[in-house]
Design an enzyme around this catalytic site. Sequence first.
Site, short mmCIF file in Angstrom:
data_model
loop_
_atom_site.label_atom_id
_atom_site.label_comp_id
_atom_site.label_asym_id
_atom_site.label_seq_id
_atom_site.Cartn_x
_atom_site.Cartn_y
_atom_site.Cartn_z
N CYS A 108 4.17 -4.66 -2.99
CA CYS A 108 3.18 -5.56 -3.59
C CYS A 108 2.70 -4.86 -4.84
CB CYS A 108 2.01 -5.84 -2.64
SG CYS A 108 0.74 -6.87 -3.41
N CYS A 145 -1.27 -5.43 -5.64
CA CYS A 145 -2.31 -4.87 -4.76
C CYS A 145 -1.64 -4.24 -3.55
CB CYS A 145 -3.36 -5.91 -4.39
SG CYS A 145 -2.71 -7.54 -3.98
N SER A 146 -1.73 -4.87 -2.39
CA SER A 146 -1.17 -4.22 -1.20
C SER A 146 -0.87 -5.25 -0.12
CB SER A 146 -2.16 -3.21 -0.66
OG SER A 146 -3.37 -3.88 -0.34
N CYS A 147 -0.46 -6.46 -0.53
CA CYS A 147 -0.14 -7.49 0.46
C CYS A 147 0.98 -6.96 1.36
CB CYS A 147 0.29 -8.78 -0.24
SG CYS A 147 -1.07 -9.50 -1.20
#
Lengths: 118, 209
Positions: free
Chosen positions: B112, B115-117
Amino acid sequence: MVLRRHHDMGGLDAGPVDPSGPGAEHDYAPWEKKVDAILRLVSDQKRRIITVDELRRGIEELGPGVYDELSYYERWIASITNLLVEKGVIEIDELGRRMAEITADWPAGGVADAEPKA
Amino acid sequence: MAHDHSHPHPHQPDLEETPLTHYQAMTEAVGQLLIEKGIITGEELRATLESIDSKSPAGGARVVARAWVDPDFKARLLVDVNKAAEELGIDAGIIPIRAVENTAGVHNVIVCTLCSCYPRNLIGLPPDWYKARSYRSRAVREPRAVLAEFGTAIPDDVELRVHDSTADLRYMVLPARPAGSEGLDEAALAELVTRDCMIGVTLPKSPGA
Protein backbone atom coordinates in the site's frame (compact mmCIF):
# COMPACT_ATOMS: atom_id res chain seq x y z
CA MET A 1 7.80 16.83 -12.67
CA VAL A 2 4.70 15.73 -10.81
CA LEU A 3 4.08 17.35 -7.46
CA ARG A 4 3.46 14.79 -4.77
CA ARG A 5 2.04 15.04 -1.32
CA HIS A 6 4.22 13.74 1.45
CA HIS A 7 2.56 10.37 1.96
CA ASP A 8 2.55 9.58 -1.77
CA MET A 9 5.85 7.72 -1.87
CA GLY A 10 5.28 4.93 -4.39
CA GLY A 11 8.24 4.62 -6.76
CA LEU A 12 10.57 6.96 -4.86
CA ASP A 13 14.06 6.00 -3.77
CA ALA A 14 14.42 4.74 -0.22
CA GLY A 15 16.75 2.56 1.81
CA PRO A 16 16.64 -1.21 2.06
CA VAL A 17 13.74 -3.07 3.66
CA ASP A 18 14.80 -4.75 6.88
CA PRO A 19 12.48 -7.73 7.35
CA SER A 20 14.13 -8.75 10.61
CA GLY A 21 14.81 -5.26 11.99
CA PRO A 22 13.36 -3.79 15.17
CA GLY A 23 9.59 -4.02 15.10
CA ALA A 24 9.60 -6.66 12.36
CA GLU A 25 7.33 -8.68 14.58
CA HIS A 26 5.59 -5.70 16.12
CA ASP A 27 4.07 -6.52 19.46
CA TYR A 28 1.23 -4.00 19.40
CA ALA A 29 0.86 -2.08 22.67
CA PRO A 30 -2.60 -2.07 24.28
CA TRP A 31 -3.10 1.65 23.53
CA GLU A 32 -2.28 1.02 19.84
CA LYS A 33 -4.92 -1.70 19.67
CA LYS A 34 -7.34 0.68 21.35
CA VAL A 35 -6.75 3.24 18.58
CA ASP A 36 -7.45 0.52 16.04
CA ALA A 37 -10.60 -0.54 17.91
CA ILE A 38 -11.89 3.04 18.16
CA LEU A 39 -11.45 3.50 14.41
CA ARG A 40 -13.23 0.23 13.66
CA LEU A 41 -16.17 1.26 15.82
CA VAL A 42 -16.60 4.83 14.55
CA SER A 43 -16.27 3.64 10.94
CA ASP A 44 -18.53 0.58 11.19
CA GLN A 45 -21.89 0.15 9.46
CA LYS A 46 -23.77 1.05 12.62
CA ARG A 47 -22.06 4.41 13.15
CA ARG A 48 -20.43 5.53 9.87
CA ILE A 49 -18.91 8.58 11.55
CA ILE A 50 -15.48 8.32 9.90
CA THR A 51 -14.50 6.63 6.64
CA VAL A 52 -11.08 5.13 5.98
CA ASP A 53 -10.55 7.76 3.28
CA GLU A 54 -11.19 10.49 5.81
CA LEU A 55 -8.73 8.88 8.20
CA ARG A 56 -6.09 9.02 5.50
CA ARG A 57 -6.96 12.58 4.53
CA GLY A 58 -6.56 13.51 8.19
CA ILE A 59 -3.16 11.83 8.31
CA GLU A 60 -2.05 13.56 5.12
CA GLU A 61 -3.11 16.91 6.55
CA LEU A 62 -0.78 16.47 9.51
CA GLY A 63 1.95 17.78 7.19
CA PRO A 64 5.43 16.45 6.46
CA GLY A 65 7.04 17.38 9.80
CA VAL A 66 4.39 15.83 12.04
CA TYR A 67 3.94 12.86 9.69
CA ASP A 68 7.58 11.88 10.14
CA GLU A 69 7.75 12.62 13.86
CA LEU A 70 4.75 10.60 14.93
CA SER A 71 4.60 6.85 15.14
CA TYR A 72 2.02 5.00 13.10
CA TYR A 73 -0.81 4.85 15.63
CA GLU A 74 -0.03 8.36 16.87
CA ARG A 75 -0.88 9.53 13.34
CA TRP A 76 -4.08 7.53 13.47
CA ILE A 77 -5.33 8.90 16.78
CA ALA A 78 -4.33 12.45 15.78
CA SER A 79 -6.38 12.10 12.60
CA ILE A 80 -9.33 10.36 14.30
CA THR A 81 -9.46 13.05 17.00
CA ASN A 82 -9.27 15.91 14.50
CA LEU A 83 -12.10 14.34 12.50
CA LEU A 84 -14.27 13.82 15.59
CA VAL A 85 -13.78 17.46 16.56
CA GLU A 86 -14.37 18.63 12.99
CA LYS A 87 -17.64 16.68 12.90
CA GLY A 88 -18.75 18.04 16.26
CA VAL A 89 -18.76 14.61 17.94
CA ILE A 90 -16.41 15.78 20.67
CA GLU A 91 -15.49 19.27 21.80
CA ILE A 92 -11.88 20.36 21.79
CA ASP A 93 -12.20 21.80 25.33
CA GLU A 94 -13.63 18.65 26.89
CA LEU A 95 -10.93 16.66 25.15
CA GLY A 96 -8.19 18.88 26.57
CA ARG A 97 -9.66 18.71 30.08
CA ARG A 98 -10.03 14.95 29.94
CA MET A 99 -6.48 14.45 28.68
CA ALA A 100 -5.18 16.61 31.53
CA GLU A 101 -7.17 14.59 34.08
CA ILE A 102 -6.02 11.26 32.68
CA THR A 103 -2.41 12.39 32.68
CA ALA A 104 -2.65 13.78 36.24
CA ASP A 105 -4.12 10.47 37.46
CA TRP A 106 -1.48 8.37 35.75
CA PRO A 107 0.85 6.94 38.42
CA ALA A 108 4.06 7.68 36.55
CA GLY A 109 2.81 11.07 35.29
CA GLY A 110 2.87 12.22 31.71
CA VAL A 111 5.27 13.64 29.20
CA ALA A 112 4.43 17.00 27.66
CA ASP A 113 4.83 15.85 24.08
CA ALA A 114 5.14 12.54 22.33
CA GLU A 115 8.70 11.40 21.79
CA PRO A 116 9.54 11.02 18.13
CA LYS A 117 9.69 7.31 17.45
CA ALA A 118 11.00 5.05 14.75
CA MET B 1 8.75 -0.48 43.31
CA ALA B 2 7.94 2.97 42.02
CA HIS B 3 5.03 3.36 44.46
CA ASP B 4 3.22 1.34 47.09
CA HIS B 5 0.41 -0.96 46.09
CA SER B 6 -2.25 -0.02 48.60
CA HIS B 7 -4.57 1.19 45.84
CA PRO B 8 -6.13 -0.81 43.00
CA HIS B 9 -4.62 -0.36 39.57
CA PRO B 10 -7.04 1.15 37.07
CA HIS B 11 -4.75 0.66 34.05
CA GLN B 12 -2.56 -2.05 32.54
CA PRO B 13 -0.07 -2.80 35.32
CA ASP B 14 3.00 -2.88 33.11
CA LEU B 15 2.22 0.41 31.43
CA GLU B 16 1.56 2.62 34.38
CA GLU B 17 5.18 2.50 35.43
CA THR B 18 6.09 4.55 32.36
CA PRO B 19 4.96 8.13 31.75
CA LEU B 20 1.90 8.55 29.58
CA THR B 21 2.58 10.17 26.22
CA HIS B 22 0.44 12.92 24.76
CA TYR B 23 -1.11 10.57 22.20
CA GLN B 24 -1.71 7.77 24.69
CA ALA B 25 -3.65 10.26 26.83
CA MET B 26 -5.54 11.37 23.71
CA THR B 27 -6.48 7.76 22.93
CA GLU B 28 -7.74 7.16 26.45
CA ALA B 29 -9.66 10.47 26.47
CA VAL B 30 -11.30 9.86 23.09
CA GLY B 31 -12.34 6.35 24.16
CA GLN B 32 -13.85 7.62 27.42
CA LEU B 33 -15.70 10.51 25.76
CA LEU B 34 -17.17 8.28 23.03
CA ILE B 35 -18.46 5.90 25.72
CA GLU B 36 -19.88 8.71 27.88
CA LYS B 37 -21.69 10.21 24.90
CA GLY B 38 -23.25 6.83 24.13
CA ILE B 39 -21.61 6.64 20.71
CA ILE B 40 -19.88 3.40 21.58
CA THR B 41 -20.22 1.16 24.62
CA GLY B 42 -17.48 -0.21 26.80
CA GLU B 43 -18.65 -3.67 25.84
CA GLU B 44 -18.30 -2.88 22.13
CA LEU B 45 -14.79 -1.58 22.72
CA ARG B 46 -13.85 -4.69 24.68
CA ALA B 47 -15.34 -7.01 22.05
CA THR B 48 -13.53 -5.15 19.25
CA LEU B 49 -10.20 -5.44 21.06
CA GLU B 50 -10.86 -9.15 21.47
CA SER B 51 -11.68 -9.47 17.78
CA ILE B 52 -8.42 -7.70 16.83
CA ASP B 53 -6.51 -10.15 19.02
CA SER B 54 -8.28 -13.10 17.42
CA LYS B 55 -7.13 -12.22 13.88
CA SER B 56 -3.84 -13.75 12.83
CA PRO B 57 -2.14 -15.16 9.75
CA ALA B 58 -3.60 -18.54 10.77
CA GLY B 59 -6.98 -17.44 9.36
CA GLY B 60 -5.52 -16.71 5.95
CA ALA B 61 -3.43 -19.90 6.09
CA ARG B 62 -6.58 -22.00 6.56
CA VAL B 63 -8.13 -20.35 3.52
CA VAL B 64 -5.02 -20.99 1.41
CA ALA B 65 -4.75 -24.64 2.50
CA ARG B 66 -8.40 -25.24 1.63
CA ALA B 67 -7.85 -23.68 -1.80
CA TRP B 68 -4.90 -26.04 -2.36
CA VAL B 69 -6.97 -29.16 -1.67
CA ASP B 70 -10.34 -28.07 -3.08
CA PRO B 71 -10.39 -26.61 -6.63
CA ASP B 72 -14.05 -25.59 -6.32
CA PHE B 73 -13.29 -23.65 -3.16
CA LYS B 74 -10.32 -22.03 -4.91
CA ALA B 75 -12.60 -20.92 -7.75
CA ARG B 76 -14.98 -19.35 -5.23
CA LEU B 77 -12.05 -17.74 -3.38
CA LEU B 78 -10.81 -16.08 -6.56
CA VAL B 79 -14.28 -14.63 -7.12
CA ASP B 80 -14.94 -13.43 -3.56
CA VAL B 81 -12.45 -13.90 -0.71
CA ASN B 82 -14.73 -12.54 2.01
CA LYS B 83 -17.53 -14.94 1.09
CA ALA B 84 -15.20 -17.93 0.73
CA ALA B 85 -13.61 -17.21 4.13
CA GLU B 86 -17.09 -17.18 5.63
CA GLU B 87 -17.48 -20.83 4.56
CA LEU B 88 -14.65 -21.59 7.00
CA GLY B 89 -16.27 -19.50 9.73
CA ILE B 90 -13.83 -16.62 9.23
CA ASP B 91 -15.21 -13.07 9.24
CA ALA B 92 -12.90 -11.23 6.85
CA GLY B 93 -14.71 -7.92 7.32
CA ILE B 94 -16.71 -5.75 4.96
CA ILE B 95 -13.88 -4.30 2.87
CA PRO B 96 -13.53 -6.53 -0.21
CA ILE B 97 -10.36 -8.62 -0.42
CA ARG B 98 -9.16 -9.93 -3.78
CA ALA B 99 -6.98 -13.03 -3.98
CA VAL B 100 -4.18 -12.91 -6.54
CA GLU B 101 -2.87 -16.33 -7.49
CA ASN B 102 0.76 -17.26 -7.91
CA THR B 103 1.33 -19.66 -10.80
CA ALA B 104 4.32 -21.06 -12.67
CA GLY B 105 4.41 -17.90 -14.76
CA VAL B 106 3.22 -15.17 -12.36
CA HIS B 107 4.29 -14.05 -8.90
CA ASN B 108 2.23 -11.48 -6.98
CA VAL B 109 3.23 -9.01 -4.26
CA ILE B 110 1.00 -6.64 -2.29
CA VAL B 111 1.81 -3.18 -0.98
CA CYS B 112 0.00 0.00 0.00
CA THR B 113 2.07 2.91 -1.27
CA LEU B 114 -0.18 5.62 0.17
CA CYS B 115 -0.60 4.26 3.68
CA SER B 116 -0.92 0.71 5.01
CA CYS B 117 -4.09 -0.90 3.68
CA TYR B 118 -3.82 -4.60 4.43
CA PRO B 119 -6.24 -7.56 4.72
CA ARG B 120 -6.09 -7.25 8.50
CA ASN B 121 -9.41 -8.93 9.14
CA LEU B 122 -8.13 -12.04 7.42
CA ILE B 123 -4.44 -12.22 8.37
CA GLY B 124 -4.07 -9.90 11.38
CA LEU B 125 -2.20 -6.61 11.78
CA PRO B 126 0.67 -5.87 9.38
CA PRO B 127 4.37 -6.09 10.21
CA ASP B 128 6.19 -2.77 10.66
CA TRP B 129 8.19 -3.10 7.45
CA TYR B 130 4.93 -3.17 5.46
CA LYS B 131 4.18 0.31 6.80
CA ALA B 132 7.74 1.60 6.34
CA ARG B 133 8.85 4.12 3.73
CA SER B 134 11.41 1.73 2.27
CA TYR B 135 8.86 -0.96 1.40
CA ARG B 136 6.09 1.39 0.30
CA SER B 137 8.38 3.44 -1.95
CA ARG B 138 10.37 0.68 -3.59
CA ALA B 139 7.98 -2.28 -3.88
CA VAL B 140 6.36 -0.75 -6.97
CA ARG B 141 9.59 0.34 -8.60
CA GLU B 142 12.12 -2.41 -7.98
CA PRO B 143 10.14 -5.33 -6.59
CA ARG B 144 12.80 -7.90 -7.45
CA ALA B 145 15.38 -6.00 -5.42
CA VAL B 146 12.93 -5.70 -2.51
CA LEU B 147 12.14 -9.43 -2.64
CA ALA B 148 15.88 -10.18 -2.63
CA GLU B 149 16.06 -8.37 0.72
CA PHE B 150 13.63 -11.00 2.00
CA GLY B 151 15.85 -13.72 0.54
CA THR B 152 13.34 -14.41 -2.21
CA ALA B 153 14.57 -14.85 -5.80
CA ILE B 154 11.94 -14.85 -8.54
CA PRO B 155 13.29 -16.11 -11.90
CA ASP B 156 13.46 -13.51 -14.66
CA ASP B 157 11.02 -15.46 -16.85
CA VAL B 158 8.34 -15.22 -14.13
CA GLU B 159 6.19 -12.11 -14.42
CA LEU B 160 6.09 -10.05 -11.23
CA ARG B 161 2.82 -8.25 -10.49
CA VAL B 162 2.66 -5.68 -7.71
CA HIS B 163 -0.80 -4.81 -6.37
CA ASP B 164 -1.25 -1.43 -4.70
CA SER B 165 -4.02 -1.69 -2.10
CA THR B 166 -6.60 0.97 -1.38
CA ALA B 167 -9.02 1.84 1.39
CA ASP B 168 -11.76 0.09 -0.57
CA LEU B 169 -9.96 -2.96 -1.98
CA ARG B 170 -7.39 -5.13 -0.24
CA TYR B 171 -5.37 -8.00 -1.69
CA MET B 172 -4.02 -11.29 -0.44
CA VAL B 173 -1.59 -13.48 -2.34
CA LEU B 174 -2.67 -17.06 -2.94
CA PRO B 175 0.73 -18.76 -2.97
CA ALA B 176 1.42 -21.81 -5.12
CA ARG B 177 1.39 -25.14 -3.29
CA PRO B 178 5.04 -26.08 -2.71
CA ALA B 179 6.68 -29.15 -4.22
CA GLY B 180 6.84 -32.12 -1.91
CA SER B 181 3.59 -31.30 -0.12
CA GLU B 182 1.51 -33.92 -1.95
CA GLY B 183 1.09 -36.21 1.05
CA LEU B 184 0.07 -33.53 3.55
CA ASP B 185 -3.42 -33.03 4.88
CA GLU B 186 -5.12 -29.65 5.02
CA ALA B 187 -4.00 -28.81 8.56
CA ALA B 188 -0.38 -29.65 7.77
CA LEU B 189 -0.58 -27.59 4.58
CA ALA B 190 -1.84 -24.59 6.53
CA GLU B 191 1.33 -24.81 8.65
CA LEU B 192 3.39 -24.06 5.52
CA VAL B 193 1.55 -20.79 4.86
CA THR B 194 3.06 -17.78 6.59
CA ARG B 195 2.01 -14.14 6.72
CA ASP B 196 4.87 -13.16 4.41
CA CYS B 197 3.75 -15.74 1.79
CA MET B 198 0.34 -14.07 1.72
CA ILE B 199 1.99 -10.65 1.23
CA GLY B 200 4.08 -12.24 -1.50
CA VAL B 201 7.55 -11.43 -0.18
CA THR B 202 8.38 -15.07 0.50
CA LEU B 203 7.31 -18.50 -0.82
CA PRO B 204 5.90 -21.37 1.23
CA LYS B 205 8.68 -23.73 2.20
CA SER B 206 8.56 -27.30 0.97
CA PRO B 207 7.94 -29.73 3.84
CA GLY B 208 11.14 -30.66 5.57
CA ALA B 209 13.07 -27.86 3.85
